[in-house]
Scaffold this motif. Structure first.
Motif, PDB file in Angstrom:
ATOM      1  N   MET A   1       0.822  -1.197   0.000  1.00  0.00           N
ATOM      2  CA  MET A   1       0.000   0.000   0.000  1.00  0.00           C
ATOM      3  C   MET A   1       0.866   1.262   0.000  1.00  0.00           C
ATOM      4  N   LYS A   2       1.935   1.214   0.794  1.00  0.00           N
ATOM      5  CA  LYS A   2       2.804   2.365   0.903  1.00  0.00           C
ATOM      6  C   LYS A   2       3.483   2.652  -0.441  1.00  0.00           C
ATOM      7  N   ASN A   3       3.968   1.617  -1.118  1.00  0.00           N
ATOM      8  CA  ASN A   3       4.612   1.805  -2.414  1.00  0.00           C
ATOM      9  C   ASN A   3       3.628   2.325  -3.448  1.00  0.00           C
ATOM     10  N   THR A   4       2.393   1.857  -3.398  1.00  0.00           N
ATOM     11  CA  THR A   4       1.374   2.321  -4.338  1.00  0.00           C
ATOM     12  C   THR A   4       1.102   3.803  -4.143  1.00  0.00           C
ATOM     13  N   THR A   5       1.012   4.239  -2.914  1.00  0.00           N
ATOM     14  CA  THR A   5       0.771   5.652  -2.627  1.00  0.00           C
ATOM     15  C   THR A   5       1.940   6.499  -3.099  1.00  0.00           C
ATOM     16  N   HIS A   6       3.144   6.043  -2.848  1.00  0.00           N
ATOM     17  CA  HIS A   6       4.332   6.788  -3.300  1.00  0.00           C
ATOM     18  C   HIS A   6       4.380   6.855  -4.832  1.00  0.00           C
ATOM     19  N   ARG A   7       4.077   5.739  -5.479  1.00  0.00           N
ATOM     20  CA  ARG A   7       4.083   5.706  -6.937  1.00  0.00           C
ATOM     21  C   ARG A   7       3.007   6.632  -7.500  1.00  0.00           C
ATOM     22  N   LEU A   8       1.807   6.589  -6.920  1.00  0.00           N
ATOM     23  CA  LEU A   8       0.718   7.458  -7.371  1.00  0.00           C
ATOM     24  C   LEU A   8       1.070   8.921  -7.161  1.00  0.00           C
ATOM     25  N   LYS A   9       1.718   9.222  -6.045  1.00  0.00           N
ATOM     26  CA  LYS A   9       2.149  10.600  -5.780  1.00  0.00           C
ATOM     27  C   LYS A   9       3.148  11.046  -6.830  1.00  0.00           C
ATOM     28  N   SER A  10       4.087  10.204  -7.153  1.00  0.00           N
ATOM     29  CA  SER A  10       5.106  10.550  -8.147  1.00  0.00           C
ATOM     30  C   SER A  10       4.489  10.756  -9.532  1.00  0.00           C
ATOM     31  N   VAL A  11       3.661   9.829  -9.949  1.00  0.00           N
ATOM     32  CA  VAL A  11       3.046   9.920 -11.287  1.00  0.00           C
ATOM     33  C   VAL A  11       2.130  11.135 -11.381  1.00  0.00           C
ATOM     34  N   SER A  12       1.289  11.339 -10.378  1.00  0.00           N
ATOM     35  CA  SER A  12       0.364  12.473 -10.424  1.00  0.00           C
ATOM     36  C   SER A  12       1.113  13.801 -10.374  1.00  0.00           C
ATOM     37  N   GLY A  13       2.200  13.836  -9.639  1.00  0.00           N
ATOM     38  CA  GLY A  13       3.014  15.052  -9.597  1.00  0.00           C
ATOM     39  C   GLY A  13       3.601  15.383 -10.955  1.00  0.00           C
ATOM     40  N   TRP A  14       4.132  14.368 -11.630  1.00  0.00           N
ATOM     41  CA  TRP A  14       4.687  14.593 -12.968  1.00  0.00           C
ATOM     42  C   TRP A  14       3.612  15.001 -13.969  1.00  0.00           C
ATOM     43  N   ILE A  15       2.435  14.395 -13.887  1.00  0.00           N
ATOM     44  CA  ILE A  15       1.340  14.770 -14.783  1.00  0.00           C
ATOM     45  C   ILE A  15       0.956  16.232 -14.561  1.00  0.00           C
ATOM     46  N   ALA A  16       0.833  16.627 -13.309  1.00  0.00           N
ATOM     47  CA  ALA A  16       0.469  18.016 -12.998  1.00  0.00           C
ATOM     48  C   ALA A  16       1.521  18.985 -13.521  1.00  0.00           C
ATOM     49  N   ILE A  17       2.788  18.672 -13.286  1.00  0.00           N
ATOM     50  CA  ILE A  17       3.864  19.560 -13.743  1.00  0.00           C
ATOM     51  C   ILE A  17       3.881  19.661 -15.254  1.00  0.00           C
ATOM     52  N   LEU A  18       3.758  18.529 -15.933  1.00  0.00           N
ATOM     53  CA  LEU A  18       3.769  18.548 -17.396  1.00  0.00           C
ATOM     54  C   LEU A  18       2.591  19.349 -17.961  1.00  0.00           C
ATOM     55  N   CYS A  19       1.424  19.174 -17.380  1.00  0.00           N
ATOM     56  CA  CYS A  19       0.255  19.928 -17.851  1.00  0.00           C
ATOM     57  C   CYS A  19       0.439  21.423 -17.620  1.00  0.00           C
ATOM     58  N   ILE A  20       1.002  21.768 -16.480  1.00  0.00           N
ATOM     59  CA  ILE A  20       1.204  23.182 -16.171  1.00  0.00           C
ATOM     60  C   ILE A  20       2.173  23.824 -17.159  1.00  0.00           C
ATOM     61  N   PHE A  21       3.193  23.086 -17.587  1.00  0.00           N
ATOM     62  CA  PHE A  21       4.161  23.644 -18.527  1.00  0.00           C
ATOM     63  C   PHE A  21       3.728  23.507 -19.981  1.00  0.00           C
ATOM     64  N   ILE A  22       3.122  22.389 -20.336  1.00  0.00           N
ATOM     65  CA  ILE A  22       2.742  22.163 -21.731  1.00  0.00           C
ATOM     66  C   ILE A  22       1.551  23.028 -22.129  1.00  0.00           C
ATOM     67  N   GLY A  23       0.610  23.249 -21.235  1.00  0.00           N
ATOM     68  CA  GLY A  23      -0.566  24.061 -21.552  1.00  0.00           C
ATOM     69  C   GLY A  23      -0.212  25.457 -22.044  1.00  0.00           C
ATOM     70  N   PRO A  24       0.489  26.245 -21.245  1.00  0.00           N
ATOM     71  CA  PRO A  24       0.862  27.585 -21.709  1.00  0.00           C
ATOM     72  C   PRO A  24       1.813  27.555 -22.907  1.00  0.00           C
ATOM     73  N   LEU A  25       2.690  26.573 -22.963  1.00  0.00           N
ATOM     74  CA  LEU A  25       3.590  26.464 -24.110  1.00  0.00           C
ATOM     75  C   LEU A  25       2.786  26.237 -25.395  1.00  0.00           C
ATOM     76  N   GLY A  26       1.803  25.365 -25.324  1.00  0.00           N
ATOM     77  CA  GLY A  26       0.930  25.132 -26.477  1.00  0.00           C
ATOM     78  C   GLY A  26       0.135  26.370 -26.845  1.00  0.00           C
ATOM     79  N   THR A  27      -0.326  27.087 -25.846  1.00  0.00           N
ATOM     80  CA  THR A  27      -1.077  28.314 -26.098  1.00  0.00           C
ATOM     81  C   THR A  27      -0.212  29.341 -26.811  1.00  0.00           C
ATOM     82  N   VAL A  28       0.975  29.563 -26.290  1.00  0.00           N
ATOM     83  CA  VAL A  28       1.868  30.546 -26.897  1.00  0.00           C
ATOM     84  C   VAL A  28       2.237  30.125 -28.317  1.00  0.00           C
ATOM     85  N   TYR A  29       2.556  28.859 -28.505  1.00  0.00           N
ATOM     86  CA  TYR A  29       2.941  28.377 -29.833  1.00  0.00           C
ATOM     87  C   TYR A  29       1.809  28.575 -30.855  1.00  0.00           C
ATOM     88  N   THR A  30       0.597  28.185 -30.491  1.00  0.00           N
ATOM     89  CA  THR A  30      -0.505  28.310 -31.451  1.00  0.00           C
ATOM     90  C   THR A  30      -0.915  29.770 -31.656  1.00  0.00           C
TER      91      THR A  30
END
Length: 92
Positions: A1-30
């Motif tokens: 359970m502990k490893n699953t929570t850590h893994r989910l935290k890591s994956v969700s953190g990366w998804i959030a960071i990527l969306c935060i950076f890719i969203g405005p980058l895509g907006t500016v580019y288009t």
């Protein structure tokens, strides 16, 4: 359970960071692409053409915002769970 929570935290953190950076980058580019295509024509751009390109640009950002928010909330919930679990194991 502990490893699953850590893994989910890591994956969700990366998804959030990527969306935060890719969203405005895509907006500016288009937006740059829309204005560049408008400036390359010999005539003045029609408002409908610019509006369509800008609408596409902003729509991509709006589409990524809920994903980033949900991923950020999952990350935060996992962080709280991990800290509460760590505190519980220290008192035992």
């Amino acid at each position: 359970m502990k490893n699953t929570t850590h893994r989910l935290k890591s994956v969700s953190g990366w998804i959030a960071i990527l969306c935060i950076f890719i969203g405005p980058l895509g907006t500016v580019y288009t937006m740059i692409k829309a204005f560049r295509s408008a400036s390359e024509t010999s005539r003045s751009p029609l408002p409908d053409e610019l509006a369509r390109d800008i609408n596409y640009s902003l729509s991509t950002t709006v589409a990524l915002m809920p994903v980033a928010i949900i991923a950020g909330l999952i990350w935060f919930a996992c962080r709280l769970r991990i800290s509460h679990t760590a505190r519980g194991s220290k008192t035992k």
